[in-house]
Design a protein around this motif. Structure first.
Motif, mmCIF file in Angstrom:
data_model
loop_
_atom_site.group_PDB
_atom_site.id
_atom_site.type_symbol
_atom_site.label_atom_id
_atom_site.label_comp_id
_atom_site.label_asym_id
_atom_site.label_seq_id
_atom_site.Cartn_x
_atom_site.Cartn_y
_atom_site.Cartn_z
ATOM 1 N N SER A 761 0.824 -1.208 0.000
ATOM 2 C CA SER A 761 0.000 0.000 0.000
ATOM 3 C C SER A 761 0.866 1.270 0.000
ATOM 4 O O SER A 761 2.062 1.222 0.321
ATOM 5 C CB SER A 761 -0.873 0.023 1.248
ATOM 6 O OG SER A 761 -0.041 0.270 2.373
ATOM 7 N N ARG A 762 0.211 2.379 -0.337
ATOM 8 C CA ARG A 762 0.891 3.674 -0.346
ATOM 9 C C ARG A 762 1.363 4.033 1.059
ATOM 10 O O ARG A 762 2.408 4.650 1.223
ATOM 11 C CB ARG A 762 -0.043 4.756 -0.904
ATOM 12 C CG ARG A 762 -0.479 4.493 -2.322
ATOM 13 C CD ARG A 762 -1.552 5.472 -2.761
ATOM 14 N NE ARG A 762 -0.982 6.705 -3.276
ATOM 15 C CZ ARG A 762 -0.650 6.881 -4.557
ATOM 16 N NH1 ARG A 762 -0.792 5.913 -5.435
ATOM 17 N NH2 ARG A 762 -0.164 8.026 -4.955
ATOM 18 N N THR A 763 0.543 3.651 2.050
ATOM 19 C CA THR A 763 0.931 3.968 3.429
ATOM 20 C C THR A 763 2.249 3.279 3.774
ATOM 21 O O THR A 763 3.131 3.861 4.401
ATOM 22 C CB THR A 763 -0.165 3.488 4.412
ATOM 23 O OG1 THR A 763 -1.411 3.757 3.821
ATOM 24 C CG2 THR A 763 -0.037 4.158 5.748
ATOM 25 N N GLN A 764 2.380 2.023 3.311
ATOM 26 C CA GLN A 764 3.634 1.305 3.582
ATOM 27 C C GLN A 764 4.813 1.984 2.882
ATOM 28 O O GLN A 764 5.924 2.028 3.414
ATOM 29 C CB GLN A 764 3.513 -0.158 3.124
ATOM 30 C CG GLN A 764 2.609 -0.969 4.050
ATOM 31 C CD GLN A 764 2.425 -2.393 3.547
ATOM 32 O OE1 GLN A 764 2.638 -2.686 2.368
ATOM 33 N NE2 GLN A 764 2.033 -3.285 4.434
ATOM 34 N N VAL A 765 4.539 2.528 1.686
ATOM 35 C CA VAL A 765 5.608 3.262 0.987
ATOM 36 C C VAL A 765 6.040 4.455 1.839
ATOM 37 O O VAL A 765 7.231 4.722 2.018
ATOM 38 C CB VAL A 765 5.140 3.745 -0.414
ATOM 39 C CG1 VAL A 765 6.169 4.665 -1.041
ATOM 40 C CG2 VAL A 765 4.875 2.551 -1.322
#
Ligand SMILES: Nc1ncnc2c1ncn2[C@@H]1O[C@H](COP(=O)(O)OP(=O)(O)OP(=O)(O)O)[C@@H](O)[C@H]1O
Ligand SMILES: [Mg+2]
Length: 777
Positions: A761-765
C-alpha cells in the motif's frame, strides 16, 4: 542579460560609490532624518557645487536601515525630454518591465507596497514634471520617501525645504592649526590638497593661507576641490596669490548671494589654468550625457586641435585637476563630469560656434556603435557589445533625441532604433525602444529597407510585451513590404514573428511550420542569430506538443550553432529552454545541470532577470525531483528577486506561467503550509550572492541536505522522486501534474515501487520512505 547592475545594486542599493572622503554635515543629516520622519519629501536647495548631491547620498546611506526596500539615486541631469522622466526612474530603480504599461504605472505598481528612499538628483531643469511624478507616486506609495536636490523647490504638498549652506569656515582670526583642521571647509581643503600633493598638512605656518583660501572660495566644496587640485603645480602661497588676483573684482568674500559668482569665477580660473587642448576637450565633452569611455572621447572630441592619441593623457590631466571624475566599470574606465563644470564647458562650446558640429559627431559615434553592434550580434563579441550599449544608454538616448530634433535626421533615428533591437530586449527597455521606433515610423512612412527592419523590430518587442494586437498589425505591414521588396531577411523575420505570435497564443501546432520556415530562411541568408532565435522557439513548441525527443534534438542543434559562433547570450537562453525539455522527459538531474550552467552564465553577465528566469526553472525542477524544501527556498529567493527588479515576463518565455504556479502550489501542498513558509522566508532573506550560491549548490547546505540523496536504492532516481511524493500524500494525479507526466505513467511507477519494495500500500511506501530517506527520517 546585461542589466549591468553594480555589485551594490544587487543588494537593493542604488547609491553611487563614494570615491572621495566626506566632510562634516552631521547636523544636516540629522535634520534630514527628522524632516523625513514627518514629511514624505525633503528638497535640498542651494547653488551649484555646494554639496547637495553629496549630502543627499550621505543622508540616504545613513538612513538606509530604515528602508528595507533600499535607497536609490536617480540622476536626472542628463535628461533632455520630460517624457523620459518616468522611464529614467524605472531604470534607476533597476525595475525591468515586460509589459506595455506606461512607465508611470509601472512605477506606481512597483512602489505601492515598498518602504524605499529615492533621491531625485538635479530636478531643477524639470521641476514641474518632477512635482507631478512625486505627487502621483506618493499618492499610491504611502511609505515612499523622496530626497530631491534642486536649485529650487518642487512645490509638492508635504515638501520640506532644506537649504544647503557652504561648508563652515573657522570663526575669528587665526585659530590654531588643530582647531582649524576641525573646521569643515579647511578640512576638505586639507584632504584634497593631500591627494594632490602628498605630504601636505595644515600647520601653524600655513594655517592662515588655508583659511584665507577657503574664505575666498566661500566654503563651496566644489570650488575648494578645484583649487586644491592646483597644488600639483602651485605652492600654497602661489595659489592664494592667484586667487587674490582673480577675485579682486568680486564682492567681498562671504557676501551672499554671490556663491554662484564665486564658483563661476573659480571654474573660470581653473579653465584659465588648463592648456588649450584641455580647454577644448572640456568644452567638447559637455555634449555627452552621463559618462563616457575613452573611445567615445577620442572619436567625438579628437581632431581639429586635439590629436586623437593625446586624448587619453588629456583626460587624465583633467581628472588630476578635478574637472573630470574617473569611474571604474569592470575593466573599463569611464569619465564623468559634474553638472556645474559641464555647464561651463557647454557655454564655451556654444561661444566657439562648434556646438552643432560636436552634437552631430556625438550622434554619429553612437549611431555607429548601434550599427556595429547589429553587425556583431552573430559573433563571440555579442555579449561585450551589448554590455557597452548598456553602459551608454544615456548617450544612445541623446543621439536618438538628436535625430528627432534636427531637421532631416528622422531616417537615421529610425535606423538606429532598429539597430538597437537587442539592446532594447537585453536591457528590457521594451517600452522605450518601441517609442523610438514608432516615432521614427510615423516620420518615415515611405517603404524602405529601414522601415522594414524597424517594423519587425517593433513586432518582436511588442510580442515580448504581450501586446499581440499591435504586433500582429505591424507584422502584417512588414509582411506585405517584405513580399513586395523580395527581401529575404525580412521574410525570415516575418516567419519568426508569426511563429512567436502563434506560440504566445498557446498554439504550438500553428507555430511549428512557421518556425521551421524561419529556420530555413535564416539559414539561407546566413544569419546564425536568426537561426538560433527560431530554433529556441521551435524547441519550446515541440516540447509543448509533447515531442520531447525532437525538442531536445532541436535544443542541442541550437547549442551547437551558439558554440560555433560564440553566441553567449543565446546559449544561456538555449540551455534554460533545453533544461525544461530534458526535465519533462524525466532526466531532472541533467536538466538541473543545464540550467545551472545558464545561471552561472547570467550571473557573470550580471543579468538578474536572466538569473530569475533560470531560477524559476530550477525551482520547478526541484519540485519534480521531490526536493521540496529546496523548491520552497528557491521560491523565496525568487520572491525577493522579482520584488526588486519588477515582475517576471508574462508567460511562455521559457515554460508557461501555469507550470510555475502549479509547481509552487504543489510544493506548498506537499510540504504543508508552515514548513513551506519557513523555507520560503529563509530563501527570501538571502542576499543575492548567497542566494545564487545556494541555487547552484556551491555551498554546503546549512540545513543538513534536507532533500536527501537523489536515489534511495533499490529505487531509480525517478522512482525515488515518486516515492517521496507518495510519502507526502500526493495522489497519482497530483504526482503526474507535479512531474509533468501522465497520470497513467505515475500509476505505472507506483506499481513498480510497490513491487520492488515488496509492499502492498501507499501507506507502507510512506513508512518505508520515512525509514530510509535521511531527508525525512
Ligand atoms: N561634505 C562634503 N565632503 C566632501 N566633499 C564634498 C562635500 N560636499 C560636496 N563635496 C564635493 O564637492 C563637489 C560638489 O558637490 P555636489 O556635486 O554634491 O554639489 P551639488 O550642490 O550637487 O552641485 P550641482 O548643483 O552642480 O549638482 C563634489 O565633488 C563633491 O564630492
Ligand atoms: Mg548635484
Amino acid at each position: 542579460m546585461g542589466t549591468r547592475d553594480t555589485g551594490t545594486r544587487e543588494r537593493a542599493h542604488g547609491l553611487p560609490t563614494e570615491r572621495t572622503s566626506f566632510v562634516g554635515r552631521r547636523r544636516k543629516i540629522a535634520q534630514i532624518r527628522r524632516m523625513l520622519s514627518a514629511a514624505p519629501v525633503v528638497t535640498l536647495t542651494g547653488p551649484g557645487g555646494v554639496g547637495k548631491t553629496r549630502l543627499a547620498s550621505r543622508a540616504a546611506a545613513a538612513l538606509g536601515g530604515a528602508f528595507p526596500d533600499g535607497v536609490w539615486m536617480v540622476d536626472l541631469a542628463a535628461l533632455r525630454s520630460r517624457d523620459l522622466l518616468a522611464p529614467a526612474i524605472v531604470e534607476a530603480l533597476g525595475v525591468r518591465d515586460h509589459t506595455a504599461r506606461p512607465p508611470l504605472e509601472v512605477l506606481t505598481g512597483h512602489l505601492a507596497d515598498k518602504r524605499l528612499l529615492m533621491i531625485l538628483d538635479n530636478c531643477e531643469h524639470m521641476v514641474d514634471e518632477c512635482a507631478v511624478v512625486a505627487r502621483t507616486l506618493l499618492r499610491t506609495a504611502p511609505e515612499l520617501r523622496i530626497i530631491a536636490t534642486s536649485r529650487q523647490s518642487l512645490r509638492v504638498a508635504g515638501e520640506r525645504l532644506l537649504d544647503v549652506p557652504p561648508l563652515a569656515l573657522p570663526s575669528g582670526a587665526r585659530p590654531p592649526a588643530g582647531l582649524l583642521a576641525r573646521s569643515d571647509a579647511p578640512r576638505l581643503f586639507a584632504e584634497r590638497a593631500e591627494a594632490a600633493a602628498p605630504g601636505f598638512a595644515v600647520t601653524e605656518a600655513n594655517g592662515d593661507a588655508v583659511v584665507e583660501i577657503c574664505r575666498r572660495l566661500d566654503g563651496i566644496p566644489l570650488a575648494i576641490e578645484l583649487a586644491a587640485a592646483q597644488l600639483r603645480t602651485l605652492s600654497l602661497d602661489q595659489l592664494l596669490a592667484q586667487l587674490e588676483d582673480r577675485f579682486a573684482l568680486l564682492p567681498a568674500p562671504g557676501a551672499s548671494p554671490a556663491h554662484h559668482r564665486t564658483l563661476r569665477a573659480l571654474i573660470g580660473w581653473s579653465h584659465g589654468l588648463c592648456t588649450g587642448e584641455e580647454r577644448l576637450l572640456w568644452s567638447r565633452m559637455s555634449v555627452f550625457a552621463g559618462n563616457l569611455d575613452l573611445e567615445a572621447a577620442e572619436a567625438v572630441c579628437g581632431g581639429d586641435g586635439i590629436a586623437r592619441h593625446d586624448v587619453v593623457d588629456l583626460l587624465s590631466s583633467l581628472v588630476d585637476k578635478s574637472i573630470l571624475i574617473s569611474e571604474h566599470d569592470g575593466e573599463t574606465v569611464r569619465y564623468r563630469i559634474l553638472e556645474t563644470i559641464r555647464d561651463y564647458g557647454r557655454q564655451r562650446l556654444e561661444e566657439s560656434g562648434q556646438a552643432a558640429v560636436l552634437r552631430r559627431r556625438h550622434r554619429d559615434h553612437y549611431r555607429r556603435l548601434a550599427s556595429e553592434t547589429r553587425a556583431r550580434i552573430s559573433s563571440p563579441e555579442q555579449v561585450s557589445w551589448l554590455a557597452r550599449l548598456g553602459a551608454d544608454h544615456a548617450n544612445l538616448r541623446l543621439a536618438l533625441e538628436y535625430c528627432h530634433t534636427e531637421p532631416g535626421q528622422t531616417r537615421a533615428g529610425l535606423a538606429m532604433a532598429a539597430d538597437l533591437m537587442y539592446h532594447w530586449v537585453n536591457g528590457v527597455y521594451l517600452g522605450e525602444g518601441r517609442a523610438w521606433l514608432e516615432r521614427g515610423l510615423a516620420a518615415e512612412t515611405e517603404p524602405s529597407d529601414v522601415r522594414v527592419r524597424a517594423l519587425w523590430t517593433d513586432a518582436v518587442l511588442a510580442i515580448i510585451q504581450a501586446d499581440l494586437p499591435s504586433a500582429e498589425a505591424v507584422l502584417r505591414e512588414c509582411g506585405t513590404l517584405a513580399v513586395e521588396r523580395e527581401d529575404p531577411m525580412a521574410l525570415a523575420y516575418v516567419a519568426l514573428g508569426e511563429g512567436l505570435l502563434a506560440l504566445s497564443r498557446e498554439d504550438p501546432v500553428a507555430a511549428i511550420p512557421l518556425l521551421d520556415d524561419a529556420v530555413r530562411r535564416f539559414r539561407a541568408v546566413d544569419d546564425p542569430v536568426g537561426v538560433v532565435e527560431a530554433l529556441i522557439r521551435l524547441c519550446v513548441a515541440h516540447r509543448s506538443t509533447g515531442e520531447h525527443a525532437l525538442a531536445i534534438s532541436i535544443g542541442k542543434e541550437s547549442l551547437a550553432v551558439c558554440d560555433r559562433h560564440g553566441l553567449g547570450w543565446h546559449k544561456a537562453y538555449t540551455l534554460a529552454v533545453l533544461g525544461v525539455a530534458v526535465c519533462e522527459r524525466g532526466d531532472a538531474g541533467h536538466a538541473a545541470a543545464l540550467v545551472a550552467e545558464a545561471v552561472r552564465f547570467n550571473r557573470a553577465l550580471r543579468d538578474q532577470r536572466g538569473v530569475g528566469l533560470d531560477l524559476e526553472i530550477l525551482a520547478w525542477i526541484a519540485t519534480t525531483q521531490g526536493r521540496l524544501r529546496r523548491a520552497a527556498r528557491l521560491y523565496g529567493i525568487l520572491r525577493t528577486l522579482w520584488a526588486r527588479i519588477g515582475d517576471p515576463p508574462p508567460s511562455g518565455y521559457l515554460h508557461s506561467a501555469a507550470h510555475g504556479e502549479q509547481s509552487r502550489s504543489l510544493a506548498r501542498h506537499a510540504m504543508g503550509e508552515p514548513a513551506f513558509q519557513e523555507e520560503l522566508e529563509r530563501g527570501a532573506e538571502l542576499d543575492y550572492d548567497a542566494a545564487l550560491a545556494y541555487a547552484l549548490e556551491e555551498e554546503p547546505d546549512d540545513s543538513g541536505s534536507p532533500d536527501g540523496p537523489d536515489r534511495l536504492p533499490p529505487l531509480t532516481v525517478r522512482e525515488t522522486q515518486i516515492a517521496r511524493l507518495v510519502a507526502q500524500g500526493l495522489s497519482n494525479k497530483e504526482i503526474g501534474k507535479s512531474l509533468m507526466i501522465a497520470q497513467r505513467t505515475a500509476e505505472g511507477h507506483v506499481e513498480h515501487i510497490l513491487h520492488k519494495l515488496g509492499l502492498d500500500s501507499r501507506t507502507q511506501v510512506a513508512v518505508w520512505v520515512s525509514k530510509h530517506d535521511p531527508a525525512r527520517g
